[in-house]
Design a protein around this motif. Structure first.
Motif, PDB file in Angstrom:
ATOM      1  N   SER A  14     -10.846   4.086  -5.591  1.00 33.16           N
ATOM      2  CA  SER A  14     -12.320   4.706  -5.587  1.00 33.16           C
ATOM      3  C   SER A  14     -12.806   4.849  -6.946  1.00 33.16           C
ATOM      4  O   SER A  14     -12.031   5.315  -7.903  1.00 33.16           O
ATOM      5  CB  SER A  14     -12.184   6.099  -4.820  1.00 33.16           C
ATOM      6  OG  SER A  14     -13.316   6.787  -4.855  1.00 33.16           O
ATOM      7  N   LEU A  15     -13.927   4.714  -7.182  1.00 30.41           N
ATOM      8  CA  LEU A  15     -14.772   4.819  -8.611  1.00 30.41           C
ATOM      9  C   LEU A  15     -14.546   6.202  -8.791  1.00 30.41           C
ATOM     10  O   LEU A  15     -14.762   6.492 -10.025  1.00 30.41           O
ATOM     11  CB  LEU A  15     -16.005   4.334  -8.545  1.00 30.41           C
ATOM     12  CG  LEU A  15     -16.346   2.783  -8.396  1.00 30.41           C
ATOM     13  CD1 LEU A  15     -17.684   2.599  -8.486  1.00 30.41           C
ATOM     14  CD2 LEU A  15     -15.474   2.060  -9.344  1.00 30.41           C
ATOM     15  N   CYS A  51     -11.318  -4.154  -9.440  1.00 34.11           N
ATOM     16  CA  CYS A  51     -10.392  -3.951  -8.297  1.00 34.11           C
ATOM     17  C   CYS A  51     -11.004  -3.224  -7.277  1.00 34.11           C
ATOM     18  O   CYS A  51     -10.727  -3.801  -6.022  1.00 34.11           O
ATOM     19  CB  CYS A  51      -9.120  -3.096  -8.812  1.00 34.11           C
ATOM     20  SG  CYS A  51      -8.346  -3.930 -10.176  1.00 34.11           S
ATOM     21  N   VAL A  52     -11.768  -2.242  -7.381  1.00 35.03           N
ATOM     22  CA  VAL A  52     -12.179  -1.361  -6.293  1.00 35.03           C
ATOM     23  C   VAL A  52     -13.387  -2.237  -5.719  1.00 35.03           C
ATOM     24  O   VAL A  52     -13.430  -2.106  -4.344  1.00 35.03           O
ATOM     25  CB  VAL A  52     -12.677   0.097  -7.184  1.00 35.03           C
ATOM     26  CG1 VAL A  52     -13.579   0.819  -6.057  1.00 35.03           C
ATOM     27  CG2 VAL A  52     -11.859   0.825  -7.708  1.00 35.03           C
ATOM     28  N   SER A  57      -8.541  -2.759  -2.360  1.00 34.62           N
ATOM     29  CA  SER A  57      -8.259  -1.457  -2.917  1.00 34.62           C
ATOM     30  C   SER A  57      -9.404  -0.370  -2.804  1.00 34.62           C
ATOM     31  O   SER A  57      -9.178   0.942  -2.749  1.00 34.62           O
ATOM     32  CB  SER A  57      -8.087  -1.457  -4.614  1.00 34.62           C
ATOM     33  OG  SER A  57      -6.877  -2.464  -4.704  1.00 34.62           O
ATOM     34  N   GLY A  58     -10.610  -1.005  -2.666  1.00 37.64           N
ATOM     35  CA  GLY A  58     -11.823  -0.154  -2.378  1.00 37.64           C
ATOM     36  C   GLY A  58     -11.971   0.233  -1.051  1.00 37.64           C
ATOM     37  O   GLY A  58     -12.994   0.799  -0.530  1.00 37.64           O
ATOM     38  N   HIS A  59     -11.189  -0.201   0.010  1.00 35.85           N
ATOM     39  CA  HIS A  59     -11.191   0.168   1.260  1.00 35.85           C
ATOM     40  C   HIS A  59     -10.337   1.474   1.520  1.00 35.85           C
ATOM     41  O   HIS A  59      -9.702   1.926   0.762  1.00 35.85           O
ATOM     42  CB  HIS A  59     -10.779  -0.806   2.215  1.00 35.85           C
ATOM     43  CG  HIS A  59     -11.649  -1.881   2.142  1.00 35.85           C
ATOM     44  ND1 HIS A  59     -11.300  -3.042   1.427  1.00 35.85           N
ATOM     45  CD2 HIS A  59     -13.031  -2.218   2.490  1.00 35.85           C
ATOM     46  CE1 HIS A  59     -12.179  -3.863   1.449  1.00 35.85           C
ATOM     47  NE2 HIS A  59     -13.369  -3.318   2.209  1.00 35.85           N
ATOM     48  N   THR A  80      -3.463  -3.604 -10.956  1.00 36.18           N
ATOM     49  CA  THR A  80      -3.053  -4.373  -9.985  1.00 36.18           C
ATOM     50  C   THR A  80      -3.779  -3.776  -8.447  1.00 36.18           C
ATOM     51  O   THR A  80      -3.980  -2.575  -8.481  1.00 36.18           O
ATOM     52  CB  THR A  80      -1.640  -4.224  -9.623  1.00 36.18           C
ATOM     53  OG1 THR A  80      -0.960  -4.665 -10.832  1.00 36.18           O
ATOM     54  CG2 THR A  80      -1.133  -5.160  -8.249  1.00 36.18           C
ATOM     55  N   ASP A  81      -4.471  -4.677  -7.899  1.00 32.00           N
ATOM     56  CA  ASP A  81      -5.198  -4.385  -6.806  1.00 32.00           C
ATOM     57  C   ASP A  81      -4.455  -4.747  -5.324  1.00 32.00           C
ATOM     58  O   ASP A  81      -3.413  -5.224  -5.632  1.00 32.00           O
ATOM     59  CB  ASP A  81      -6.552  -5.250  -6.699  1.00 32.00           C
ATOM     60  CG  ASP A  81      -6.413  -6.618  -6.589  1.00 32.00           C
ATOM     61  OD1 ASP A  81      -5.601  -7.178  -5.858  1.00 32.00           O
ATOM     62  OD2 ASP A  81      -7.293  -7.226  -7.381  1.00 32.00           O
TER      63      ASP A  81
END
Length: 145
Positions: A14-15, A51-52, A57-59, A80-81
């Motif tokens: 998450s950002l 990555c996000v 990774s962003g889910h 690493t994502d």
């Protein structure tokens, strides 16, 4: 060749964790030259955000892992994502000047390419989409080596 490896750090995909990643990097490198630290923070923020944005990774439940190591006269920062359908980090090259002027994205890796000595990526696992590790290397000032 002198090598130092800092403990890996795990972040939510998450950002909203971007600020924590930046604080951790400052904490891990308290005596680093201010200009180099600013460069690492900027490039690290760009790679983390990619990555996000472009991976699983962003889910919900996704993660990003930060790595940091000193090897010889270089500091290598990596992320690493969680992977996502084979997408890979790329610098867009085929835009017209007008398309670049209107582009909202794609400039982050150009920035990383210009500010680092080298950057790249590799799959975490060559036979499955388990993510990519994207890294950038930065020369250390002679006093820090």
């Amino acid at each position: 060749m002198t090598t130092r490896l800092w403990p890996h750090r795990l972040y939510r995909g998450s950002l909203s964790d971007l600020g924590r990643m930046r604080r951790d990097l400052c904490e891990d490198l308290p005596n680093l030259d201010a200009e180099l630290l600013d460069t690492l923070l900027l490039c690290g923020s760009e790679i983390f955000a990619n990555c996000v944005k472009y991976s699983a990774s962003g889910h919900d439940g996704g993660h990003v892992i930060r790595t940091l190591r000193r090897q010889g006269g270089f500091l290598c920062l990596g992320f690493t994502d969680d992977g996502l359908g084979g997408t890979i980090p790329t610098v867009p090259r085929s835009r017209t000047a007008d398309e670049w002027a209107d582009a909202e994205g794609g400039r982050g890796l150009l920035l990383v390419e210009e500010l680092s000595t080298a950057w790249g990526y590799r799959p975490v696992c060559p036979w499955g989409d388990l993510g990519h590790h994207t890294w950038a290397a930065f020369p250390l000032p002679a006093a820090a080596r």
